[in-house]
Design an enzyme around this catalytic site. Structure first.
Site, PDB file in Angstrom:
ATOM      1  N   SER A 133      31.203  23.499  76.074  1.00  0.00           N
ATOM      2  CA  SER A 133      31.506  23.525  74.650  1.00  0.00           C
ATOM      3  C   SER A 133      32.521  22.436  74.347  1.00  0.00           C
ATOM      4  O   SER A 133      33.303  22.042  75.222  1.00  0.00           O
ATOM      5  CB  SER A 133      32.080  24.887  74.262  1.00  0.00           C
ATOM      6  N   TYR A 146      38.254  32.404  75.088  1.00  0.00           N
ATOM      7  CA  TYR A 146      36.967  31.708  75.138  1.00  0.00           C
ATOM      8  C   TYR A 146      37.160  30.259  75.574  1.00  0.00           C
ATOM      9  O   TYR A 146      36.449  29.760  76.455  1.00  0.00           O
ATOM     10  CB  TYR A 146      36.281  31.750  73.772  1.00  0.00           C
TER      11      TYR A 146
END
Length: 278
Positions: A133, A146
């Site tokens: 990501s 996260y």
């Protein structure tokens, strides 16, 4: 010669679109996987092979890899796509949820890699494509855990790329920005359940929830999953795949802004974005 492609997490979003895209290529034998393979009927109809695979279950992972190796000798391409976002502040988020997230996003990815590498080394070829990501390079509030999981994927991928290269195994990292899938809904749901409405971070949580909703709706800040699938296809099939693929113009801008301007300026930008909440 047919190349086998094993993709984790294809029940929705990026994984599903990637499986559909790669299944169109006649030289690829695509194995689409999910915890509940009955959810993959459309992928089977499109030509993908369907396997049960839970990246938090050792026996499930081993069975899936063994099934591919039984037919092809080795896994040609592993796409480590399975992952999700557990959102909330560092203080308030329950660590049981954090552990579950790391089991999927980090340890599942690592174990799948360990399972396919012996076969790839024997074959003297292979590809491993890790879906990370832009959140592995920049951090937003209420997403710390996260982001930590995706920073871990960055580190694992960088080490693996060097370690596996002598055996003919190429390793790439996909770094998507905001992608219009169910990821944003999952993040919002975990955020809403991570703290009491009147807690000390209530204003920040509310602001973050609103920011996520607006950003995922924006066609300027976000992109469809097909954009990521295209990058994964290139990493899986190109003669010289890139080491990194930052996906979406907004993600590229944010990553470079953070790198060039440093932490203090980036924090100032966040304070402006979350004005009144911090």
């Amino acid at each position: 010669m047919t190349t086998s492609v094993l993709i984790t997490g294809t029940s929705s979003g990026i994984g599903r679109v990637t499986a559909l895209r790669l299944a169109r290529r006649p030289e690829l034998s695509v194995y689409a996987t999910a915890r509940r393979p009955e959810t993959l009927a459309d992928l089977a109809a499109a030509g993908a092979r369907v396997l049960e695979l839970d990246v938090t279950d050792e026996a499930s992972m081993a069975r899936a890899v063994a099934a591919v190796e039984a037919e092809h000798g080795s896994v040609g391409v592993l796409v480590n796509n399975a992952g999700y976002g557990e959102y909330g502040t560092i203080e308030e988020t329950g660590l049981d949820g954090v552990r579950r997230q790391f089991e999927t996003n980090v340890f599942g990815l690592a174990r799948m890699t360990q399972l396919v590498l012996p076969g790839m080394r024997r074959a003297s070829r292979g590809r491993i494509v890790n879906v990370g990501s832009m959140g592995g390079r920049i951090v937003f509030p209420v997403g710390g855990y996260y982001h930590a999981s995706k920073y871990a994927v960055e580190a694992l991928t960088d080490a693996l790329r060097f370690e596996a290269a002598p055996f003919g195994v190429k390793v790439s990292l996909i770094e998507p920005g905001l992608i219009r899938t169910s990821f944003g809904d999952t993040a919002a749901r975990t955020l809403s359940g991570s703290a009491a409405p009147a807690g000390p971070y209530a204003a920040l949580n509310t602001a973050a929830d609103q920011q996520m909703a607006q950003s995922y709706r924006s066609t300027i800040l976000s992109a469809p999953p097909e954009t990521v699938a295209k990058a994964i296809e290139h990493a899986a099939t190109a003669a010289r795949p890139r080491t990194r693929y930052v996906v979406t113009p907004a993600a590229k801008a944010l990553v470079h802004t953070r790198r060039l301007l440093g932490a203090r300026v980036f924090d100032a930008l966040l304070r402006a974005q979350f004005k009144g909440a911090a």
